[in-house]
Design a protein around this motif. Structure first.
Motif, PDB file in Angstrom:
ATOM      1  N   ARG A  86      -2.323  57.161  68.305  1.00  0.00           N
ATOM      2  CA  ARG A  86      -3.690  57.415  67.843  1.00  0.00           C
ATOM      3  C   ARG A  86      -4.536  56.143  67.926  1.00  0.00           C
ATOM      4  N   CYS A 100     -19.426  63.400  79.251  1.00  0.00           N
ATOM      5  CA  CYS A 100     -18.641  64.583  79.593  1.00  0.00           C
ATOM      6  C   CYS A 100     -19.419  65.621  80.404  1.00  0.00           C
ATOM      7  N   LYS A 112      -9.680  63.755  76.665  1.00  0.00           N
ATOM      8  CA  LYS A 112     -10.306  64.607  75.654  1.00  0.00           C
ATOM      9  C   LYS A 112      -9.259  65.478  74.956  1.00  0.00           C
ATOM     10  N   LYS A 113      -8.286  65.975  75.712  1.00  0.00           N
ATOM     11  CA  LYS A 113      -7.225  66.793  75.115  1.00  0.00           C
ATOM     12  C   LYS A 113      -6.393  65.974  74.122  1.00  0.00           C
ATOM     13  N   ALA A 115      -7.415  63.360  72.503  1.00  0.00           N
ATOM     14  CA  ALA A 115      -8.253  63.060  71.336  1.00  0.00           C
ATOM     15  C   ALA A 115      -8.226  64.213  70.349  1.00  0.00           C
ATOM     16  N   GLU A 116      -8.281  65.426  70.874  1.00  0.00           N
ATOM     17  CA  GLU A 116      -8.234  66.604  70.007  1.00  0.00           C
ATOM     18  C   GLU A 116      -6.855  66.751  69.362  1.00  0.00           C
ATOM     19  N   SER A 117      -5.794  66.489  70.134  1.00  0.00           N
ATOM     20  CA  SER A 117      -4.429  66.642  69.618  1.00  0.00           C
ATOM     21  C   SER A 117      -4.137  65.700  68.462  1.00  0.00           C
ATOM     22  N   GLY A 119      -6.503  64.125  66.587  1.00  0.00           N
ATOM     23  CA  GLY A 119      -7.578  64.067  65.609  1.00  0.00           C
ATOM     24  C   GLY A 119      -8.247  62.711  65.537  1.00  0.00           C
TER      25      GLY A 119
END
Length: 375
Positions: A86, A100, A112-113, A115-117, A119
């Motif tokens: 992280r 983006c 981006k994926k 970052a979402e995973s 948090g």
């Protein structure tokens, strides 16, 4: 008798072969580990440090560059691993200005994926690349653009046609490859593919720590050959072809006003690869669907460049016969690929006299529709 090699990952044993990395073993067994700077075409970079795992007795290690060894005990999702990943992702975002909406990776962005995973708090670290330069490789200089526009004015009489062609020159004068260094995460992939795979050495990743910067080399004896490999390999869309879609849409919208018949060309490689973007089998031929899609967008006709390639092959064969009859130096080398021609001109000048003068399939495909008429 050879003994089997085993590595323990998340309390389960997996076999491995000599030379495999921890990341390779995980990927082969569908164990998720995020990675940005590892590409299957290239050697491990170990720079993004997003693929960290915990090795018993050693601590954190990069999975992409750590060889698998017998009796290694690996954990991929401990609290410490997640925290480190992280933090590293947040630092990477500090050197990646998010654009983006205009990015070629918009719908397929690993960063981006991740970052979402995890948090991420994207604003935890201050952006350090807000003022980084935007390079256009292959762009015409202002002087060269004016010179080319004057040539157009000399060759055409109709003012409407002159204005149209000069505007197109200005558009194409923006170059072929766009490198937005504000989006670059300095992973070194483009540098390696440019230097070690393409042997062009036009990109370099210089400096250390927060001063690291990926950029064109200062050596004026080297230049971009527009091969596009940096575009294909960049994981964050920092390098892309100079976009012309808005101009194409404008042409389609105003084609009647301009008095133009719009024809779309389909590259042979695209008709067998674009299906992958729609989850179709590899190699699925999409020529008919591409032609139909181009017409749906407003093109009056669509042509497969393969036809131009047939003409190119015929003309190159005819030219070769002339070479043989005149006793010219051999071999005769194709000039179909602009990237290859550029490479030869810049890096292999002795090859230039061996290049065929026959036009490329794309150029011929742009000429012959004019010969068969508007119908």
């Amino acid at each position: 008798m050879l003994l089997d090699n085993f590595i323990t990952i998340n309390q389960k044993k997996y076999s491995f072969t000599a030379g495999e990395t921890i990341l390779a073993v995980c990927l082969r067994n569908e164990i998720f580990i995020p990675a940005l700077c590892k590409h299957p075409d290239l050697e491990a970079q170990g720079k993004c440090r997003v693929c960290l795992v915990e090795v018993a007795g050693r601590g954190l290690a990069t999975a992409c560059s750590t060889p698998a060894e017998n009796d290694l005990n690996i954990k991929t999702n401990t609290v410490e691993v997640k925290r480190a990943r992280r933090t590293n992702l947040e630092m990477i975002y500090a050197e990646h200005i998010e654009k983006c909406d205009a990015c070629i990776q918009e719908h397929n962005c690993a960063l981006k994926k991740f970052a979402e995973s995890y948090g991420l708090k994207l604003t935890r670290f201050q952006d350090r690349k807000g003022k980084s330069p935007l390079w256009h490789f292959g762009a015409l200089s202002p002087q060269r653009l004016v010179q080319e526009q004057k040539e157009v004015a000399r060759h055409f009489k109709d003012q409407k046609e002159i204005k149209f062609r000069q505007a197109q020159l200005e558009l194409h004068g923006q170059g072929f490859v766009e490198f937005d260094s504000a989006k670059c995460i300095d992973c070194g992939i483009c540098t390696e593919v440019c230097s070690n795979r393409q042997t062009v050495d036009f990109c370099e990743t210089a400096g250390k720590g927060f001063t690291t910067q990926t950029k064109p080399v200062d050596d004026e004896t080297k230049d971009c050959v527009y091969c596009g490999q940096c575009i294909v390999h960049c994981p964050v869309g920092a390098i892309q072809g100079v976009p012309h879609w808005s101009a194409v849409e404008e042409l389609l919208k105003n084609k009647k006003k301009l008095g133009k018949i719009m024809i779309g060309q389909i590259a042979p490689s695209i008709r067998t690869s674009i299906g992958e973007e729609f989850n179709l089998p590899y190699g699925e031929v999409m020529t008919g669907q591409l032609a139909g899609s181009l017409k749906k967008l407003g093109f009056d006709a669509a042509f497969d460049v393969t036809v131009g390639a047939d003409f190119t092959t015929y003309e190159e064969a005819r030219e070769l016969v002339e070479w043989l009859e005149k006793g010219k130096d051999r071999p005769m080398i194709t000039s179909c690929c602009p990237g290859w021609v550029r490479f030869a001109e810049f890096y292999l000048p002795d090859f230039v006299s061996h290049l065929t003068t026959t036009r490329s399939p794309e150029i011929i495909s742009g000429i012959w529709p004019r010969l068969i008429g508007p119908s």
